[in-house]
Design a protein around this motif. Sequence first.
Motif, PDB file in Angstrom:
ATOM      1  N   ARG A   1       9.436  -0.328   9.130  1.00 19.52           N
ATOM      2  CA  ARG A   1      10.231   0.778   8.899  1.00 19.52           C
ATOM      3  C   ARG A   1      11.181   0.281   7.515  1.00 19.52           C
ATOM      4  O   ARG A   1      11.801  -0.772   7.300  1.00 19.52           O
ATOM      5  N   THR A   2      11.658   1.366   6.694  1.00 14.69           N
ATOM      6  CA  THR A   2      12.180   1.135   5.533  1.00 14.69           C
ATOM      7  C   THR A   2      13.523   1.001   5.847  1.00 14.69           C
ATOM      8  O   THR A   2      13.992   1.313   7.005  1.00 14.69           O
ATOM      9  N   VAL A   3      14.435   0.414   4.894  1.00 18.77           N
ATOM     10  CA  VAL A   3      15.848  -0.069   4.946  1.00 18.77           C
ATOM     11  C   VAL A   3      16.684   1.378   5.534  1.00 18.77           C
ATOM     12  O   VAL A   3      16.314   2.472   4.817  1.00 18.77           O
ATOM     13  N   GLN A   4      17.553   1.430   6.383  1.00 19.27           N
ATOM     14  CA  GLN A   4      18.241   2.591   6.958  1.00 19.27           C
ATOM     15  C   GLN A   4      19.729   2.658   6.383  1.00 19.27           C
ATOM     16  O   GLN A   4      20.218   1.769   6.172  1.00 19.27           O
TER      17      GLN A   4
ATOM     18  N   LEU B   1       0.872  -1.000  -0.211  1.00 17.35           N
ATOM     19  CA  LEU B   1      -0.035  -0.070  -0.126  1.00 17.35           C
ATOM     20  C   LEU B   1       0.815   1.109  -0.012  1.00 17.35           C
ATOM     21  O   LEU B   1       0.490   2.350  -0.440  1.00 17.35           O
ATOM     22  N   HIS B   2       2.174   1.214   0.438  1.00 17.40           N
ATOM     23  CA  HIS B   2       2.859   2.314   0.612  1.00 17.40           C
ATOM     24  C   HIS B   2       4.420   1.684   0.408  1.00 17.40           C
ATOM     25  O   HIS B   2       4.657   0.859   1.257  1.00 17.40           O
ATOM     26  N   PRO B   3       5.176   2.289  -0.490  1.00 19.48           N
ATOM     27  CA  PRO B   3       5.083   3.390  -1.302  1.00 19.48           C
ATOM     28  C   PRO B   3       4.364   3.427  -2.449  1.00 19.48           C
ATOM     29  O   PRO B   3       4.464   4.438  -3.410  1.00 19.48           O
ATOM     30  N   GLN B   4       3.755   2.306  -2.822  1.00 24.90           N
ATOM     31  CA  GLN B   4       3.006   2.065  -3.903  1.00 24.90           C
ATOM     32  C   GLN B   4       1.784   3.083  -4.117  1.00 24.90           C
ATOM     33  O   GLN B   4       1.244   3.515  -3.152  1.00 24.90           O
ATOM     34  N   SER B   5       1.615   3.711  -5.271  1.00 29.76           N
ATOM     35  CA  SER B   5       0.609   4.990  -5.439  1.00 29.76           C
ATOM     36  C   SER B   5      -0.852   4.266  -5.683  1.00 29.76           C
ATOM     37  O   SER B   5      -1.978   4.735  -5.315  1.00 29.76           O
ATOM     38  N   ASP B   6      -0.496   2.870  -6.583  1.00 27.20           N
ATOM     39  CA  ASP B   6      -2.012   2.360  -7.156  1.00 27.20           C
ATOM     40  C   ASP B   6      -2.299   1.315  -6.240  1.00 27.20           C
ATOM     41  O   ASP B   6      -2.197   0.109  -6.508  1.00 27.20           O
TER      42      ASP B   6
ATOM     43  N   PRO C   1      10.352   6.763   7.567  1.00 28.35           N
ATOM     44  CA  PRO C   1       9.583   6.425   6.325  1.00 28.35           C
ATOM     45  C   PRO C   1       9.083   4.840   6.717  1.00 28.35           C
ATOM     46  O   PRO C   1      10.056   4.129   7.204  1.00 28.35           O
ATOM     47  N   CYS C   2       8.212   4.295   6.165  1.00 30.14           N
ATOM     48  CA  CYS C   2       7.781   3.076   6.248  1.00 30.14           C
ATOM     49  C   CYS C   2       7.301   2.348   5.074  1.00 30.14           C
ATOM     50  O   CYS C   2       6.726   3.194   4.100  1.00 30.14           O
ATOM     51  N   GLU C   3       7.035   1.038   5.094  1.00 33.58           N
ATOM     52  CA  GLU C   3       6.418   0.374   4.136  1.00 33.58           C
ATOM     53  C   GLU C   3       5.151  -0.252   4.504  1.00 33.58           C
ATOM     54  O   GLU C   3       5.164  -0.947   5.742  1.00 33.58           O
ATOM     55  N   ILE C   4       3.891  -0.178   3.885  1.00 33.78           N
ATOM     56  CA  ILE C   4       2.916  -0.993   4.509  1.00 33.78           C
ATOM     57  C   ILE C   4       2.402  -1.913   3.588  1.00 33.78           C
ATOM     58  O   ILE C   4       2.177  -1.610   2.374  1.00 33.78           O
TER      59      ILE C   4
ATOM     60  N   SER D   1      -5.170   8.477   5.511  1.00 30.17           N
ATOM     61  CA  SER D   1      -4.993   8.048   4.201  1.00 30.17           C
ATOM     62  C   SER D   1      -4.912   6.317   4.086  1.00 30.17           C
ATOM     63  O   SER D   1      -5.833   5.887   3.369  1.00 30.17           O
ATOM     64  N   LEU D   2      -4.265   5.794   4.934  1.00 26.43           N
ATOM     65  CA  LEU D   2      -4.133   4.403   4.988  1.00 26.43           C
ATOM     66  C   LEU D   2      -5.527   3.693   5.448  1.00 26.43           C
ATOM     67  O   LEU D   2      -5.878   2.621   4.705  1.00 26.43           O
ATOM     68  N   LEU D   3      -6.259   4.292   6.402  1.00 30.62           N
ATOM     69  CA  LEU D   3      -7.720   3.785   6.829  1.00 30.62           C
ATOM     70  C   LEU D   3      -8.484   3.739   5.400  1.00 30.62           C
ATOM     71  O   LEU D   3      -9.338   3.171   5.207  1.00 30.62           O
ATOM     72  N   ALA D   4      -8.543   4.957   4.821  1.00 32.73           N
ATOM     73  CA  ALA D   4      -9.319   5.165   3.706  1.00 32.73           C
ATOM     74  C   ALA D   4      -9.112   4.098   2.489  1.00 32.73           C
ATOM     75  O   ALA D   4      -9.872   3.621   1.927  1.00 32.73           O
ATOM     76  N   THR D   5      -7.699   3.815   2.484  1.00 31.77           N
ATOM     77  CA  THR D   5      -7.335   2.659   1.460  1.00 31.77           C
ATOM     78  C   THR D   5      -7.879   1.247   2.007  1.00 31.77           C
ATOM     79  O   THR D   5      -8.336   0.295   1.022  1.00 31.77           O
ATOM     80  N   LEU D   6      -7.841   1.190   3.152  1.00 35.38           N
ATOM     81  CA  LEU D   6      -8.353  -0.282   3.694  1.00 35.38           C
ATOM     82  C   LEU D   6      -9.946  -0.566   3.744  1.00 35.38           C
ATOM     83  O   LEU D   6     -10.465  -1.271   3.499  1.00 35.38           O
ATOM     84  N   GLN D   7     -10.511   0.859   3.700  1.00 33.83           N
ATOM     85  CA  GLN D   7     -12.158   0.739   3.466  1.00 33.83           C
ATOM     86  C   GLN D   7     -12.218   0.449   2.214  1.00 33.83           C
ATOM     87  O   GLN D   7     -13.241  -0.182   1.859  1.00 33.83           O
ATOM     88  N   ALA D   8     -11.638   0.983   0.911  1.00 31.62           N
ATOM     89  CA  ALA D   8     -11.571   0.305  -0.268  1.00 31.62           C
ATOM     90  C   ALA D   8     -11.648  -0.871  -0.518  1.00 31.62           C
ATOM     91  O   ALA D   8     -12.400  -1.710  -1.244  1.00 31.62           O
ATOM     92  N   HIS D   9     -10.533  -1.600   0.145  1.00 35.50           N
ATOM     93  CA  HIS D   9     -10.383  -3.074   0.305  1.00 35.50           C
ATOM     94  C   HIS D   9     -11.376  -3.846   0.584  1.00 35.50           C
ATOM     95  O   HIS D   9     -11.712  -4.757   0.291  1.00 35.50           O
ATOM     96  N   ALA D  10     -11.991  -3.427   1.904  1.00 30.80           N
ATOM     97  CA  ALA D  10     -13.067  -3.908   2.376  1.00 30.80           C
ATOM     98  C   ALA D  10     -14.253  -3.900   1.602  1.00 30.80           C
ATOM     99  O   ALA D  10     -14.818  -4.880   1.570  1.00 30.80           O
ATOM    100  N   GLN D  11     -14.615  -2.886   0.782  1.00 34.40           N
ATOM    101  CA  GLN D  11     -15.752  -2.903  -0.127  1.00 34.40           C
ATOM    102  C   GLN D  11     -15.312  -4.079  -1.138  1.00 34.40           C
ATOM    103  O   GLN D  11     -16.455  -4.645  -1.431  1.00 34.40           O
TER     104      GLN D  11
END
Length: 347
Positions: free
Chosen positions: A108-111, A20-25, A126-129, A85-95
């Motif tokens: 956490r992203t690679v440091q 979900l992040h850092p992907q945009s779509d 920054p993180c990966e989701i 933003s993450l919750l909105a994306t998860l709501q779309a997945h739930a639908q």
Amino acid sequence: MTADSNSSDSNSNVSKWQCLHPQSDALDATIDSTMLTPDNRGLAYGDGFFTTIGVIDGLILWQDYHYQRLVSHAHALQLAVDSDSLLATLQAHAQLLQQGVIKVIVTRTVQAVRGYGFVANVAASPCEIWCKATAMTINTAQHTYLPDGNSLLIQPMTSAICLTAQLACLPPPLAGLKSLNRLDSVLASGELQRLKAKSLESNIELGFDKGLDVGEGLVRDMSGSWVEGTMSNVFYQLSASQLANNAQSLENFATSENSYSNNDVNNDASYSLDGQWFTPPLTQSGVAGVMRQVIIDAFAKTETPVIMRALNDDDLPNLRGLFFCNALRGVMPVTSLTLLSGEVLSF
């Protein structure tokens, strides 16, 4: 609606890890597992957290509480998570999923800093989701009600057993977090599965076709207090004599004695949550679960708010009610608890 009612459309979205992040779509960003390397800090150090979300009829169960977990865990671990933003994306997945389970992992992203360390000149890293949707395999047909009127799932009656495995005691802010460091829970769950397998093997030798019918195991932490289950939090009730011995308030408990009896729990549909409930504090160990907080909040303005109280060995013979809970299963009522001594307590 039961788990068997999953639609064919939802099944097409099942069992695919997505970044979900850092992907945009996000909704179309299916991930090849080969992209995950040992450099990922979640794999290398358990540097991150996760949450597991139930979805029924396209809606996220206990959405506000999962949102609070995203915010609190990101703050505690210094991760830059856009929770809205993450919750909105998860709501779309739930639908899209309609019926099922969404697991979310944040790392956490690679440091640039070698080893455990991370860049110190930013407020949050920054993180990966990642998320994965799976089919609903849990019974969602039965419900019970909280004092605030909210409905929650309830599972069939089950038994429990005390385990020898122990949970680690952690410093703040790690205690209570659903972090990726879950080896103590893994070992506790492994012990429970071994006990079930051993029971099944013994019963087959005796001519029976069924093993130990245990739904959950009760686990201690390193201080010796009983804290939670292998996959759930625990709530319990005590006899009036035990409360008196521990200088607890008998006024509230008298109310619970009049409103609760073992006759009230002879089947799932009539299971009552009335009365004075206790739950172990999670200041040193365990996971502060979503359903645990839902139940605490529901009782907060009643005459018998949930009391945070350690559950010790001396308390076990004086238990008169016990249930486990988590965000997917709701309430798991317990009919009996097998102690380490082999003694069985019935409720």
